[in-house]
Design a protein around this motif. Structure first.
Motif: not given
Lengths: 273, 318
Positions: A28, A240, B146
């Motif tokens: 991420t 992100s 993510g």
């Protein structure tokens, strides 16, 4: 068959497993800092490009400071409220002698049997009737008593030596003196553990705030992030980045205080919520 | 009792006086006053937000309840019947059970393996335990972003790894068959640390003598695990089985976040809790949602009861 893994091999393997758990977070972070060209590569790109400007863009798209403030306010008031009610109840259940003590304790433990899905809709109705939906209170009051907290504190209080209470009584002190001057100062670590759990639970809660709030000005970070996610599913780098700055506070808190969390899990074994 | 009332009236009244005075005495009793005063706040919250609402949930489910309307229409069991015959509801129950069936065994096996691997009390292994527990503390929406990118069919890491291994790639969250397993993978990552910590604390209580005797006898690690370690930690494993299953049935955040709030594609990730949320709060059918919630509550309650019952029999507390 004699299996004996060398300690070094074991250590390396354990480290790899640990890093595997870290990988999604790392990924991420990489995505948030990549250049636009680099996120759209296959196989995925795994080194940093340090594009901090994405963070500024993600930050300015939403009123993040307000959402952070809301989360902190809700968590803070919940912690104070739940710790107060839990300390008092646990104190009564461990130091005050009265008939029906075990009955009251089982009544409180009964809460652990009832899945909280049962209370979602009625609690929404209760808050609607008293016109508290869409407020901070709607997100605080249902968590005003913590059964986990009462359970953990009672266990801790019962381990107190009896001499403490006797010496306070000989000095002419009562329950309030004992609670304030002896019990509370000694309970700091466990109060911290419970507070930490309430804080993380509050920071991570999504379903209840989604149900009881519509106005952005009372909503917490998680709800805002969920809206950001469902509304902007193509802005990968900004998403992100937002994910990093909304998750980072809990990650730091966890890394600094993880032993308190581990203590809570091990001590509260047999208990959820 | 009625026939005796006259003849015993004297006794009864004195009894009542006695009770009354005893009650007064109790209130004057300082210990009781403290008990009442200290317990009242917590019990008040539990009463308003747990005990009463649980009863109310059952009542609402038998009505066609509309917020703000003064006349509520009795519905009998029609809300329950309608829910049961609804295809989406049936699918949602199936999805919830499938979701648990996929993630719970994975979490249990993985947590036992990881716990055995890192069962050393050194700073190094504590550090690794911290890494594995870290996801447990992270918010689901934050970390879901993510994972959405990891599961991206074109540029994601998941397909990157499959490609590298020479395996066929997948559509992951966009595939009706793979969407639920994908969220289960996320949940394993998120939840396994909790189980690892509990298995570790169970391993910490193993009698060293038995393990050492087995080593002296030349038992292999595999035999030692199945003959000594596993039987001794099995109450803990059973406890985790139930608790992890209950937790799985109560999942919401990760499903909401990873399915973009929709339960899609094609209802593949619509779990019962997500459907209750949509029915009650998106479409405002509170009674209907309540009837669905009661089905879910009964399923969860069953697991809870099994756990309570079993923990009395098997689980040994020091």
């Amino acid at each position: 068959m004699k299996t004996h893994i060398s300690p070094a091999l074991r250590a390396v393997f354990a480290l790899l497993v640990g890093l595997a758990f870290l990988l999604p977070l790392y990924f991420t972070l990489v995505t948030s800092l990549d250049t636009k060209a680099d996120i759209f590569t296959f196989p995925p790109h795994l080194t940093f490009d340090w594009q901090w400007s994405v963070y500024a863009k993600a930050w300015s798209m939403f009123r993040w400071p307000m959402y952070f403030a809301n989360t902190l306010l809700i968590a803070g008031v919940t912690i104070v409220l739940a710790l107060t009610t839990s300390v008092l109840a646990a104190y009564a259940l461990s130091f005050v002698r009265f008939r029906g003590r075990t009955f009251i304790f089982s009544l409180i433990l009964l809460v652990l049997m009832i899945p909280n899905e049962a209370q979602l809709i009625p609690n929404y109705l209760t808050l609607a009737v008293v016109h508290l939906t869409d407020t901070y209170w709607a997100q605080i009051l249902p968590y005003g008593a913590s059964v986990f907290g009462i359970f953990l504190l009672r266990q801790f209080f019962l381990s107190f030596p009896k001499d403490y209470w006797d010496s306070v009584r000989i000095d002419g002190g009562g329950h309030l003196q004992f609670l304030w001057h002896v019990v509370l100062p000694q309970s700091r670590p466990i109060l911290f553990t419970i507070g930490l759990y309430i804080f993380i639970g509050s920071w991570n809660s999504l379903m209840w705030p989604l149900m009881v709030t519509q106005s952005h000005h009372v909503q917490p970070v998680e709800v805002a992030l969920a809206r950001f996610l469902t509304g902007n599913s193509v802005l990968w780098r900004r998403l992100s980045a937002a994910s990093v700055f909304t998750t980072l506070p809990v990650v730091i808190l966890f890394l600094v205080f993880q032993r308190y969390i581990i203590r809570g899990i091990s001590r509260g074994e047999g208990i959820q919520g | 009792m009625g026939g005796l009332q006259n003849s015993t009236s004297v006794i009864t009244s004195s009894k009542r006086d006695f009770r009354k005075s005893r009650f007064r005495k109790l209130l004057r009793n300082r210990e009781y006053r403290y008990a009442v005063l200290f317990l009242a706040p917590a019990l008040l919250f539990l009463m308003i937000f747990i005990y009463l609402p649980t009863l109310v949930a059952f009542v609402i489910a038998f009505f066609h309840y509309h917020l703000g309307s003064s006349q509520q229409q009795f519905a009998g069991i029609s809300n329950f019947r309608d829910a049961l015959s609804l295809n989406v509801f049936q699918k949602s129950i199936l999805n919830s059970i499938l979701f648990a069936a996929m993630q719970v065994p994975a979490i249990l096996v993985l947590s036992i393996c990881v716990a055995l691997l890192i069962n050393h009390s050194s700073r190094y292994y504590n550090f690794i335990r911290t890494l594995i527990l870290l996801p447990y503390a992270t918010p689901a929406v934050g970390t879901a972003i993510g994972w959405l990118w990891i599961f991206n069919p074109t540029y994601g890491l998941a397909n990157g790894v499959l490609h590298w291994l020479g395996l066929p790639t997948s559509q992951w969250l966009q595939s009706p068959t793979m969407a639920l397993p994908s969220i289960a993978i996320y949940s394993v990552w998120h939840g396994v640390g909790f189980d690892v910590v509990i298995v570790l604390s169970a391993l910490g209580t193993l009698p060293r003598a038995a393990v050492e005797a087995a080593i002296v006898d030349g038992a292999s690690a595999w035999t030692r695990f199945w003959k000594i370690t596993f039987p001794l930690i099995s109450p803990t494993v059973f406890f985790l089985l139930i608790v992890t299953t209950i937790g799985s049935l109560q999942s919401f955040s990760q499903i909401y976040a990873l399915s973009g709030g929709s339960g899609g594609p094609e209802y593949a990730t619509t779990t019962t809790l997500l459907l209750i949320y949509e029915t009650a709060f998106k479409y405002n059918h509170l009674s209907y949602g309540s009837a669905m919630a009661i089905f879910l509550v009964i399923i969860i309650l069953l697991f809870t009861l099994i756990q309570r019952w079993a923990s009395k029999r098997y689980v040994y507390y020091q």
